[in-house]
Design an enzyme around this catalytic site. Structure first.
Site, PDB file in Angstrom:
ATOM      1  N   GLY A  46       0.842  -1.188   0.000  1.00 43.16           N
ATOM      2  CA  GLY A  46       0.000   0.000   0.000  1.00 43.16           C
ATOM      3  C   GLY A  46       0.876   1.236   0.000  1.00 43.16           C
ATOM      4  O   GLY A  46       2.025   1.195   0.466  1.00 43.16           O
ATOM      5  N   GLN A  51       3.179   9.939   1.181  1.00 41.63           N
ATOM      6  CA  GLN A  51       4.452   9.209   1.282  1.00 41.63           C
ATOM      7  C   GLN A  51       5.386   9.457   0.108  1.00 41.63           C
ATOM      8  O   GLN A  51       6.557   9.090   0.161  1.00 41.63           O
ATOM      9  CB  GLN A  51       4.196   7.700   1.396  1.00 41.63           C
ATOM     10  CG  GLN A  51       3.538   7.298   2.686  1.00 41.63           C
ATOM     11  CD  GLN A  51       3.393   5.804   2.749  1.00 41.63           C
ATOM     12  OE1 GLN A  51       2.443   5.252   2.214  1.00 41.63           O
ATOM     13  NE2 GLN A  51       4.345   5.135   3.371  1.00 41.63           N
ATOM     14  N   CYS A  93       5.757   0.061   7.664  1.00 43.93           N
ATOM     15  CA  CYS A  93       5.391   1.181   6.796  1.00 43.93           C
ATOM     16  C   CYS A  93       6.616   1.573   5.983  1.00 43.93           C
ATOM     17  O   CYS A  93       7.723   1.637   6.528  1.00 43.93           O
ATOM     18  CB  CYS A  93       4.933   2.360   7.662  1.00 43.93           C
ATOM     19  SG  CYS A  93       4.499   3.822   6.710  1.00 43.93           S
ATOM     20  N   LEU A  94       6.420   1.830   4.708  1.00 41.08           N
ATOM     21  CA  LEU A  94       7.552   2.221   3.848  1.00 41.08           C
ATOM     22  C   LEU A  94       8.218   3.499   4.345  1.00 41.08           C
ATOM     23  O   LEU A  94       9.388   3.741   4.073  1.00 41.08           O
ATOM     24  CB  LEU A  94       7.079   2.414   2.396  1.00 41.08           C
ATOM     25  CG  LEU A  94       6.567   1.157   1.685  1.00 41.08           C
ATOM     26  CD1 LEU A  94       6.002   1.530   0.318  1.00 41.08           C
ATOM     27  CD2 LEU A  94       7.660   0.108   1.562  1.00 41.08           C
ATOM     28  N   HIS A 135      -4.539   1.346   7.566  1.00 45.29           N
ATOM     29  CA  HIS A 135      -3.195   1.943   7.543  1.00 45.29           C
ATOM     30  C   HIS A 135      -3.117   3.083   6.519  1.00 45.29           C
ATOM     31  O   HIS A 135      -2.619   4.175   6.818  1.00 45.29           O
ATOM     32  CB  HIS A 135      -2.180   0.831   7.233  1.00 45.29           C
ATOM     33  CG  HIS A 135      -0.754   1.273   7.199  1.00 45.29           C
ATOM     34  ND1 HIS A 135       0.195   0.815   8.092  1.00 45.29           N
ATOM     35  CD2 HIS A 135      -0.087   2.132   6.380  1.00 45.29           C
ATOM     36  CE1 HIS A 135       1.360   1.389   7.827  1.00 45.29           C
ATOM     37  NE2 HIS A 135       1.223   2.178   6.783  1.00 45.29           N
ATOM     38  N   GLU A 136      -3.621   2.826   5.307  1.00 42.61           N
ATOM     39  CA  GLU A 136      -3.513   3.841   4.247  1.00 42.61           C
ATOM     40  C   GLU A 136      -4.450   5.026   4.492  1.00 42.61           C
ATOM     41  O   GLU A 136      -4.100   6.166   4.207  1.00 42.61           O
ATOM     42  CB  GLU A 136      -3.773   3.222   2.867  1.00 42.61           C
ATOM     43  CG  GLU A 136      -2.812   2.105   2.468  1.00 42.61           C
ATOM     44  CD  GLU A 136      -1.337   2.443   2.663  1.00 42.61           C
ATOM     45  OE1 GLU A 136      -0.943   3.617   2.495  1.00 42.61           O
ATOM     46  OE2 GLU A 136      -0.573   1.527   3.007  1.00 42.61           O
ATOM     47  N   HIS A 139      -2.865   7.346   6.905  1.00 41.78           N
ATOM     48  CA  HIS A 139      -1.859   8.218   6.280  1.00 41.78           C
ATOM     49  C   HIS A 139      -2.492   9.508   5.750  1.00 41.78           C
ATOM     50  O   HIS A 139      -1.888  10.581   5.820  1.00 41.78           O
ATOM     51  CB  HIS A 139      -1.200   7.516   5.085  1.00 41.78           C
ATOM     52  CG  HIS A 139       0.028   6.728   5.426  1.00 41.78           C
ATOM     53  ND1 HIS A 139       1.135   7.297   5.996  1.00 41.78           N
ATOM     54  CD2 HIS A 139       0.329   5.419   5.243  1.00 41.78           C
ATOM     55  CE1 HIS A 139       2.074   6.352   6.153  1.00 41.78           C
ATOM     56  NE2 HIS A 139       1.602   5.213   5.719  1.00 41.78           N
TER      57      HIS A 139
HETATM   58 NI    NI Z   1       2.530   3.342   5.729  1.00 42.18          NI
END
Ligand code: NI
Length: 171
Positions: A46, A51, A93-94, A135-136, A139
């Site tokens: 995701g 991000q 998380c990236l 999660h997304e 963000h």
């Molecule tokens: Ni994330």
């Protein structure tokens, strides 16, 4: 194009993103293609627009990691409409690379969003997909998954990140 992923510490990750009002434009379609490309390049399931430095309410998800085209999801202006049950599992998380934590989430989540043509839809996901929805969407409201872990664990994680920042090994 593949965008670099913004890391924890960048203020864009802690802002509520802008609502999308223009749909079905070449710019938006290119942006969505770039988001998928950036997500696959980073090996994520995701990715949210903040991000990659764009404060807009757009996220993409593919829990199959590029294996099943039907799993590619575009969520524009998403909101969570229903949560049920619970699951506890590892989450990362990236934007917080190198760390993973146990996070408790709902097991089954219904989301309402718009697609690239502005058409609204609702979708229910379980397990990993439910986790990705939460999660997304977090963000897009300036929240990271680490807001769902204990204050003690969060402080420890932030200390480790500060150490990496001082060593020039972060961003
Ligand atoms: Ni994330």
């Amino acid at each position: 194009m593949v965008y670099p992923i913004v890391k924890f510490g960048d203020p864009v990750l802690e802002l509520e993103a802008e609502t999308v009002t223009e749909f079905d434009t070449p710019d938006l379609n290119q942006f969505l293609a770039d988001m998928f490309e950036s997500m696959y390049a980073a090996k994520g399931v995701g990715l949210a627009a903040p991000q990659i430095g764009f404060s807009r309410k757009i996220s993409v998800i593919d829990v199959s990691n590029g294996q099943r085209p039907e799993d590619k999801l575009v969520l524009i202006n998403p909101t969570i409409v229903k949560v049920e049950g619970k699951q506890v599992g590892e989450e990362g998380c990236l934007s917080v690379p190198g760390f993973r934590e146990q996070v408790r989430r709902a097991k089954r989540v219904t989301i309402r969003a718009q697609n690239s043509k502005s058409e609204p839809f609702e979708m229910t996901g379980e397990d990993l997909l439910a986790r990705a929805f939460l999660h997304e969407t977090d963000h897009l409201y300036g929240r990271l998954y680490i807001s769902h872990i204990s204050a003690l664990k969060r402080d420890l994680l932030k200390r480790k990140i500060r150490k990496l920042q001082r060593a020039g090994e972060w961003d």
